[in-house]
Scaffold this motif. Structure first.
Motif, PDB file in Angstrom:
ATOM      1  N   ALA A  38      31.161  22.448  29.238  1.00 23.92           N
ATOM      2  CA  ALA A  38      31.691  22.204  30.584  1.00 23.92           C
ATOM      3  C   ALA A  38      32.774  23.218  30.962  1.00 23.92           C
ATOM      4  O   ALA A  38      32.937  23.552  32.142  1.00 23.92           O
ATOM      5  CB  ALA A  38      32.251  20.790  30.673  1.00 23.92           C
ATOM      6  N   ASP A  39      33.516  23.725  29.968  1.00 22.72           N
ATOM      7  CA  ASP A  39      34.616  24.647  30.263  1.00 22.72           C
ATOM      8  C   ASP A  39      34.213  26.118  30.119  1.00 22.72           C
ATOM      9  O   ASP A  39      35.068  26.995  30.046  1.00 22.72           O
ATOM     10  CB  ASP A  39      35.809  24.351  29.344  1.00 22.72           C
ATOM     11  CG  ASP A  39      35.467  24.511  27.862  1.00 22.72           C
ATOM     12  OD1 ASP A  39      34.267  24.627  27.529  1.00 22.72           O
ATOM     13  OD2 ASP A  39      36.403  24.512  27.030  1.00 22.72           O
ATOM     14  N   TYR A  40      32.925  26.403  30.111  1.00 19.03           N
ATOM     15  CA  TYR A  40      32.454  27.776  29.947  1.00 19.03           C
ATOM     16  C   TYR A  40      32.992  28.675  31.061  1.00 19.03           C
ATOM     17  O   TYR A  40      32.856  28.373  32.240  1.00 19.03           O
ATOM     18  CB  TYR A  40      30.924  27.793  29.954  1.00 19.03           C
ATOM     19  CG  TYR A  40      30.305  29.165  29.792  1.00 19.03           C
ATOM     20  CD1 TYR A  40      30.004  29.677  28.537  1.00 19.03           C
ATOM     21  CD2 TYR A  40      30.007  29.945  30.913  1.00 19.03           C
ATOM     22  CE1 TYR A  40      29.422  30.930  28.401  1.00 19.03           C
ATOM     23  CE2 TYR A  40      29.431  31.193  30.780  1.00 19.03           C
ATOM     24  CZ  TYR A  40      29.142  31.679  29.514  1.00 19.03           C
ATOM     25  OH  TYR A  40      28.565  32.918  29.379  1.00 19.03           O
TER      26      TYR A  40
ATOM     27  N   PRO B  50      31.481  21.901  35.483  1.00 21.08           N
ATOM     28  CA  PRO B  50      31.789  20.953  34.405  1.00 21.08           C
ATOM     29  C   PRO B  50      30.846  19.743  34.373  1.00 21.08           C
ATOM     30  O   PRO B  50      30.579  19.196  33.300  1.00 21.08           O
ATOM     31  CB  PRO B  50      33.232  20.520  34.710  1.00 21.08           C
ATOM     32  CG  PRO B  50      33.795  21.613  35.549  1.00 21.08           C
ATOM     33  CD  PRO B  50      32.652  22.131  36.353  1.00 21.08           C
ATOM     34  N   ASP B  51      30.338  19.349  35.532  1.00 17.87           N
ATOM     35  CA  ASP B  51      29.462  18.179  35.593  1.00 17.87           C
ATOM     36  C   ASP B  51      28.018  18.514  35.266  1.00 17.87           C
ATOM     37  O   ASP B  51      27.256  17.634  34.846  1.00 17.87           O
ATOM     38  CB  ASP B  51      29.533  17.538  36.981  1.00 17.87           C
ATOM     39  CG  ASP B  51      30.927  16.996  37.291  1.00 17.87           C
ATOM     40  OD1 ASP B  51      31.579  16.478  36.360  1.00 17.87           O
ATOM     41  OD2 ASP B  51      31.356  17.109  38.458  1.00 17.87           O
TER      42      ASP B  51
ATOM     43  N   GLN C 250      32.343  29.014  24.009  1.00 12.76           N
ATOM     44  CA  GLN C 250      32.299  27.798  24.834  1.00 12.76           C
ATOM     45  C   GLN C 250      30.840  27.402  25.110  1.00 12.76           C
ATOM     46  O   GLN C 250      30.419  27.242  26.250  1.00 12.76           O
ATOM     47  CB  GLN C 250      33.061  28.030  26.139  1.00 12.76           C
ATOM     48  CG  GLN C 250      34.537  28.349  25.919  1.00 12.76           C
ATOM     49  CD  GLN C 250      35.188  28.902  27.173  1.00 12.76           C
ATOM     50  OE1 GLN C 250      34.632  29.737  27.871  1.00 12.76           O
ATOM     51  NE2 GLN C 250      36.380  28.402  27.473  1.00 12.76           N
ATOM     52  N   VAL C 251      30.066  27.282  24.038  1.00 14.81           N
ATOM     53  CA  VAL C 251      28.664  26.901  24.151  1.00 14.81           C
ATOM     54  C   VAL C 251      28.377  25.742  23.206  1.00 14.81           C
ATOM     55  O   VAL C 251      28.960  25.650  22.120  1.00 14.81           O
ATOM     56  CB  VAL C 251      27.714  28.081  23.855  1.00 14.81           C
ATOM     57  CG1 VAL C 251      27.870  29.179  24.895  1.00 14.81           C
ATOM     58  CG2 VAL C 251      27.953  28.627  22.458  1.00 14.81           C
TER      59      VAL C 251
ATOM     60  N   GLY D   2      21.367  23.555  34.966  1.00 15.15           N
ATOM     61  CA  GLY D   2      22.774  23.392  35.300  1.00 15.15           C
ATOM     62  C   GLY D   2      23.166  24.104  36.588  1.00 15.15           C
ATOM     63  O   GLY D   2      22.343  24.616  37.330  1.00 15.15           O
ATOM     64  N   ARG D   3      24.471  24.140  36.798  1.00  5.34           N
ATOM     65  CA  ARG D   3      25.049  24.771  37.988  1.00  5.34           C
ATOM     66  C   ARG D   3      26.277  25.574  37.577  1.00  5.34           C
ATOM     67  O   ARG D   3      26.878  25.351  36.530  1.00  5.34           O
ATOM     68  CB  ARG D   3      25.461  23.722  39.021  1.00  5.34           C
ATOM     69  CG  ARG D   3      24.303  22.935  39.625  1.00  5.34           C
ATOM     70  CD  ARG D   3      23.489  23.790  40.568  1.00  5.34           C
ATOM     71  NE  ARG D   3      22.541  23.003  41.351  1.00  5.34           N
ATOM     72  CZ  ARG D   3      21.336  22.664  40.944  1.00  5.34           C
ATOM     73  NH1 ARG D   3      20.937  23.014  39.720  1.00  5.34           N
ATOM     74  NH2 ARG D   3      20.505  21.978  41.720  1.00  5.34           N
ATOM     75  N   GLY D   4      26.678  26.483  38.456  1.00  7.95           N
ATOM     76  CA  GLY D   4      27.869  27.270  38.200  1.00  7.95           C
ATOM     77  C   GLY D   4      28.057  28.305  39.279  1.00  7.95           C
ATOM     78  O   GLY D   4      27.522  28.189  40.389  1.00  7.95           O
TER      79      GLY D   4
END
Length: 296
Positions: free
Chosen positions: A47-49, A100-101, A18-19, A67-69
């Protein structure tokens, strides 16, 4: 949860699919060194990582570049944002998810050996640790050096990478701060400016343009970056443009002139000088130079 087979260059099963893109290297286990680097890389996540494992056979250090997570280590959840690093290893359940954003962009390296656990304990680096580094640029550069040296696959690659990973661990430990120290108005402003540059670097051509876009004074921007970053705002902007140009040159048949225009440089000669100052090779030779470094 299904068991994961021992990761290896022939079976990198731990890598997520998922990259969007990645740069990675792997080493076979030799047992010749008490501290062995097994892998390293950079992942631009989709986004779905999502990663969800019960354990892992090596120690893993991960560092968020963009990014964020979120990450959950041994049942404790923490937010992920640029500058955050986290450490986990054998016997530790872990879950990593991307926003995802704002999908994650993160570096990672795996290491093992009889001296690895002792090194972590000696320097108070506990698996499950999540912390923030205010000045993340030196760590990013060290990870880039790790990937470049690991990808050479020479007889010196393993000992060099072992030294670099130990350096990275010590840098992360020394620069680690409580996340609450970043909850200030100044850091919030810095983060807003940094995100503005990251999202609009192709259209911003100068420090004044950045200041205008952020509705701040240019001298104040420079003071913010001096406090929270190891580059000036214009150096940061330029590096993003040059990284974009390098990706265009590597991933397409675009000409140097076209890469210059696509990166916001109307003058290809000025573009070439700036590109060489960042990548140490002119853009006309960049493809050949990078291909020569790929392992055979």
């Amino acid at each position: 949860m299904a068991e994961h087979p021992e990761p290896s260059p022939a079976n990198p099963s731990f890598l997520s699919r998922q990259v969007e893109s990645s740069r990675v290297f792997f080493f076979e286990e030799t047992e010749r060194s008490p501290f062995e680097v097994r892998c390293g890389g950079l992942e631009r996540c989709q986004a779905d990582y999502r990663i969800n494992r019960a354990s892992f056979p090596w120690f893993l250090l991960e560092f968020v570049h963009g990014g964020r997570g979120s990450v959950e280590l041994d049942g404790v959840e923490s937010a992920l944002k640029p500058g955050v690093f986290f450490l986990y290893g054998p016997g530790m359940p872990h879950r990593i998810e991307s926003d995802p954003d704002k999908p994650l962009v993160k570096y990672f390296t795996g290491f093992s050996g009889t001296a690895a656990a002792a090194f972590l304990e000696q320097h108070d680096l506990k698996p499950g640790m999540v912390s923030q580094c205010l000045k993340a640029e030196p760590i990013r550069r060290a990870f880039d050096t790790l990937i470049e040296r690991g990808s050479r696959n020479s007889k010196y690659s393993q000992p060099l990478c072992s030294a670099i990973v130990q350096q990275l661990l010590l840098m992360c430990r020394e620069d680690a701060v409580d996340a609450r120290s970043t909850d200030t108005k100044a850091f919030a402003t810095f983060s807003r400016v940094k995100e503005c540059i990251e999202s609009r670097f192709l259209e911003l051509g100068s420090l004044d343009a950045v200041a205008s876009a952020c509705e701040l004074d240019a001298p104040y921007l420079c003071r913010l970056f001096s406090r929270f970053h190891d580059e000036s705002p214009y150096q940061f902007l330029t590096r993003l443009k040059m990284q974009h140009a390098a990706s265009l040159l590597l991933e397409s048949d675009i000409s140097v002139k076209e890469a210059a225009a696509a990166s916001g440089f109307p003058d290809p000669f000025h573009f070439s000088r700036v590109f060489k100052s960042i990548h140490r090779v002119p853009p006309s030779r960049f493809r050949e130079a990078m291909h020569d470094k790929q392992p055979r």
